[in-house]
Design a protein around this motif. Structure first.
Motif, PDB file in Angstrom:
ATOM      1  N   UNK A 139     -12.824  42.450  22.361  1.00 36.98           N
ATOM      2  CA  UNK A 139     -12.881  42.636  20.805  1.00 36.98           C
ATOM      3  C   UNK A 139     -14.003  42.198  20.284  1.00 36.98           C
ATOM      4  N   UNK A 140     -14.697  43.233  19.557  1.00 40.98           N
ATOM      5  CA  UNK A 140     -16.237  42.753  19.034  1.00 40.98           C
ATOM      6  C   UNK A 140     -15.946  42.450  17.440  1.00 40.98           C
ATOM      7  N   UNK A 141     -14.388  42.368  17.162  1.00 33.88           N
ATOM      8  CA  UNK A 141     -14.179  42.140  15.809  1.00 33.88           C
ATOM      9  C   UNK A 141     -13.974  40.224  15.647  1.00 33.88           C
ATOM     10  N   UNK A 142     -14.678  39.617  16.184  1.00 42.58           N
ATOM     11  CA  UNK A 142     -14.429  38.114  16.254  1.00 42.58           C
ATOM     12  C   UNK A 142     -15.819  37.599  15.750  1.00 42.58           C
ATOM     13  N   UNK A 188     -19.294  29.422  13.793  1.00 42.12           N
ATOM     14  CA  UNK A 188     -18.813  29.486  12.524  1.00 42.12           C
ATOM     15  C   UNK A 188     -17.424  28.995  12.230  1.00 42.12           C
ATOM     16  N   UNK A 189     -16.810  28.748  13.551  1.00 44.88           N
ATOM     17  CA  UNK A 189     -15.521  28.609  13.312  1.00 44.88           C
ATOM     18  C   UNK A 189     -15.195  27.029  12.860  1.00 44.88           C
ATOM     19  N   UNK A 190     -16.167  26.239  13.388  1.00 42.37           N
ATOM     20  CA  UNK A 190     -16.042  24.740  13.397  1.00 42.37           C
ATOM     21  C   UNK A 190     -15.417  24.192  14.499  1.00 42.37           C
ATOM     22  N   UNK A 248      -7.698  41.745  11.381  1.00 47.60           N
ATOM     23  CA  UNK A 248      -6.888  41.062  10.171  1.00 47.60           C
ATOM     24  C   UNK A 248      -7.349  39.554  10.009  1.00 47.60           C
ATOM     25  N   UNK A 249      -7.254  39.087  11.444  1.00 46.69           N
ATOM     26  CA  UNK A 249      -7.587  37.619  11.564  1.00 46.69           C
ATOM     27  C   UNK A 249      -8.576  37.258  12.639  1.00 46.69           C
ATOM     28  N   UNK A 250      -9.977  37.802  12.001  1.00 44.93           N
ATOM     29  CA  UNK A 250     -11.294  37.860  12.763  1.00 44.93           C
ATOM     30  C   UNK A 250     -11.513  36.571  13.300  1.00 44.93           C
ATOM     31  N   UNK A 251     -11.288  35.354  12.644  1.00 45.96           N
ATOM     32  CA  UNK A 251     -11.877  33.960  12.632  1.00 45.96           C
ATOM     33  C   UNK A 251     -10.735  33.142  13.715  1.00 45.96           C
ATOM     34  N   UNK A 252      -9.632  33.911  13.987  1.00 40.20           N
ATOM     35  CA  UNK A 252      -8.528  32.977  14.798  1.00 40.20           C
ATOM     36  C   UNK A 252      -8.304  33.788  16.053  1.00 40.20           C
ATOM     37  N   UNK A 253      -8.031  35.307  15.944  1.00 38.30           N
ATOM     38  CA  UNK A 253      -7.524  35.960  17.091  1.00 38.30           C
ATOM     39  C   UNK A 253      -8.719  36.531  17.761  1.00 38.30           C
ATOM     40  N   UNK A 254      -8.958  36.548  19.251  1.00 38.06           N
ATOM     41  CA  UNK A 254      -9.751  37.030  19.948  1.00 38.06           C
ATOM     42  C   UNK A 254      -8.898  37.800  20.861  1.00 38.06           C
TER      43      UNK A 254
END
Length: 624
Positions: free
Chosen positions: A5-8, A13-15, A69-75
């Motif tokens: 998924x390229x929605x990540x 940037x996530x820390x 919906x959760x691009x910073x959490x889910x890959x």
């Protein structure tokens, strides 16, 4: 071609990520919402890496929606072709960036905030592996531990745990990608054997496993639903055993770990699942079990096996008997307690018990099966097991068509708490059970009885109503009473007489001491008590030091000393006259009395100085 998924967002940037949760998914649309929701609500710095093995039921589309919906959490990693659960977990592990990795199946879920205590335990103890309690597990962990032994955690060989990622990388720990089921056993065994510290969090359920596969192993992953045949499952067990044996030298620990494998993964295949196999497979399974046991069954393991497994080992060349043993194990044990009563110094226990036959032969209403009808036969009896020493005594029963009667010679029982089990012995194997609530409404327990000076108390346990026998008053309260019938002064000593009973029986020969216990400080003074008759006792006692003292009668009933408060008969207005005497300039007063609430014998001892006496006289004059 694999796609991701390229929605990540870039990881930088996530820390800092504390936990990477790796989820293999394959055609699990129905349970995916619940699983991902339970992961998203975890209050730790996390990432969720989901590996989709070519799902065709809408799982792929739902995963892309969650990633959006959760691009910073889910890959989400998509694979066009189905892969084994091990391969999916390895792909997720390669993508993980957290300090720790937790493996979760898409059909399962985490308890709310489950990762917080797991992460805290890992950081606090420097743990390489943290084991959380799995709900519904057959051998769930009961006690939390900062540093658990290998034997303590080895029963749980699923991979649903927290692993330090640097530890996995250092030892190159990966799942076997060729296995379709059971791949997590070898992975977890390998991790256990290399881990410097394994911690346990068992204060509450951490992981909720919804699907359980063969042998109690939780299934799932990219090929959830693929079930290996019995022979394949047996052959897969060899790998974790060999991994463990490479790291654990022969001895008591290895025997303990081998026992887990042989009992749960090997010999269990000869139980109820054996009945579902056809004749040809049964022969092959017996040969495979014999081969594994021939290699790994040590004398230490054999000594720890139960009667059923020992019988199976003896019948590995007789598949017909293996089938009969499997039926004995699978048959429901119908039992009921109908009578518990005294017959002189013997305790009569009556009821009915039978093995109702294999599940396929039982009636839809299990309670409708009459004792002895359609059963597998066998010998009925009672098994008494002492709680501390684990000593066992088997008592055969007189029975007809499933009904039984057993006379227990309680005089022959050593002091202790004996739990009563009913058993049916068939094919040389005992099937024991506790009675619990399986008893007639009128099947209560009789009162206690003194047998050769020992108080024998039949009782029902509080938690489940199981029948037990307390010889000596170790666990059950002995219903006994001591009553004061006479008290008089003899010089500066107090003579106490009374009677004592245990239940409805006189028990004076069991008296040992009259104990005076001071209220508050708890000091004690004891005087020897003697029996005057079968029921009467007497004790002559010095007056204790100043204070308020309560009287107790101490009895020896075969177990720990039994202490009874001495109560004053209702017909006695006062136990005895007040005693006064002088010791130099001091006057001592000892007043026996019955307490207002429950008429317990007490003694008030007071010291008066000349000044105290003068003040008392002045107050008396003023009141006039």
């Amino acid at each position: 071609m694999d796609t991701e998924s390229d929605r990540r967002v870039d990881r930088g940037a996530r820390g800092l990520i504390d936990v990477s949760v790796v989820v293999p998914a394959y055609n699990c649309r129905a349970s995916l919402d619940r699983c991902l929701t339970s992961l998203l609500v975890q209050r730790v710095a996390k990432e969720i890496v989901v590996v989709d093995g070519g799902s065709r039921d809408g799982t792929r589309e739902l995963l892309d929606l969650y990633a959006a919906c959760h691009p910073r959490v889910i890959t989400v990693i998509h694979d066009r072709h189905p892969c084994t659960p091990g391969a999916a977990r390895n792909r997720g592990l390669a993508r993980a960036a957290g300090r720790y990795v937790f493996f979760c199946d898409a059909g399962d879920r985490l308890a709310p905030d489950a990762l917080t205590p797991l992460l805290a335990a890992a950081d606090r103890n420097g743990s390489d592996v943290v084991v959380g309690r799995v709900s519904g597990a057959r051998d769930g962990l009961r006690d939390s531990a900062d540093r658990a032994s290998l034997a303590a955690v080895y029963d749980d060989l699923t991979c649903f745990k927290l692993f330090r990622r640097a530890f996995l990388e250092r030892h190159a720990l990966r799942f076997d990608e060729t296995q379709r089921t059971g791949e997590d056993m070898a992975f977890t065994v390998h991790a256990y054997c290399h881990a410097r510290v394994v911690s346990v969090v068992a204060d509450h359920d951490c992981y909720h496993a919804e699907a359980t596969g063969a042998g109690g192993a939780v299934t799932g992953g990219a090929e959830a639903g693929c079930v290996a045949d019995p022979l394949t499952r047996l052959r897969l067990v060899r790998t974790p055993i060999e991994v463990m044996a490479r790291h654990v030298p022969p001895g008591a620990l290895r025997d303990r770990l081998l026992l887990r494998h042989l009992r749960r993964d090997v010999l269990a295949r000869l139980g109820a699942p054996f009945l579902d196999d056809d004749e040809a497979d049964r022969e092959k399974i017996a040969v495979e079990v014999a081969d594994i046991c021939g290699q790994w069954l040590t004398p230490g393991v054999r000594a720890a096996l139960d009667d059923m497994d020992v019988a199976r080992l003896a019948a590995l060349d007789d598949t017909a008997r293996l089938v009969r043993l499997a039926r004995v194990e699978a048959a429901p044990l119908r039992h009921r307690l109908t009578d518990v009563s005294w017959r002189g110094d013997h305790l009569l226990v009556g009821g009915h018990a039978c093995l109702a036959g294999p599940p396929a032969a039982t009636t839809p209403d299990a309670t409708a099966t009459a004792p002895g009808e359609g059963g597998l036969g066998g010998v009925v009896g009672l098994l008494l097991r002492e709680r501390l020493s684990r000593e066992e005594r088997a008592l055969p029963a007189l029975h007809a068509t499933g009904f039984f009667t057993v006379l227990i010679d309680v005089a022959a029982l050593p002091p202790g708490v004996w739990d009563v089990h009913v058993f049916v012995e068939c094919e040389g194997v005992r099937r024991p059970a506790r009675f619990g609530s399986s008893r007639d409404p009128g099947a209560g327990v009789p009162g206690p009885r003194l047998v050769n000076g020992v108080a024998v108390v039949p009782f029902l346990t509080r938690s489940h109503g199981h029948l037990s026998i307390d010889a000596g008053g170790h666990a059950a309260g002995v219903p006994a009473a001591a009553r004061l019938t006479r008290a008089r002064r003899r010089a500066r000593r107090l003579l106490v007489e009374g009677h004592v009973r245990v239940g409805e029986e006189p028990a004076a020969p069991a008296v040992r001491h009259l104990v005076w216990r001071e209220r508050g400080p708890g000091r004690e003074y004891r005087e020897r008590a003697v029996a005057l008759s079968s029921e009467g006792f007497a004790a002559e006692t010095d007056v204790p030091p100043p204070g308020t003292w309560d009287a107790y009668l101490e009895l020896d009933l075969g177990g720990p000393p039994v202490r009874l408060p001495v109560k004053v008969e209702a017909t006695m207005d006062a136990p005895a006259r007040t005693m006064r005497w002088w010791r130099g300039p001091l006057r001592l007063t000892a007043r026996p009395y019955a307490t207002a609430v429950n008429r317990r014998l007490s003694l008030s001892v007071r010291v008066d100085t000349p000044l105290t006496l003068v003040k008392r006289v002045i107050r008396a004059v003023r009141r006039r």
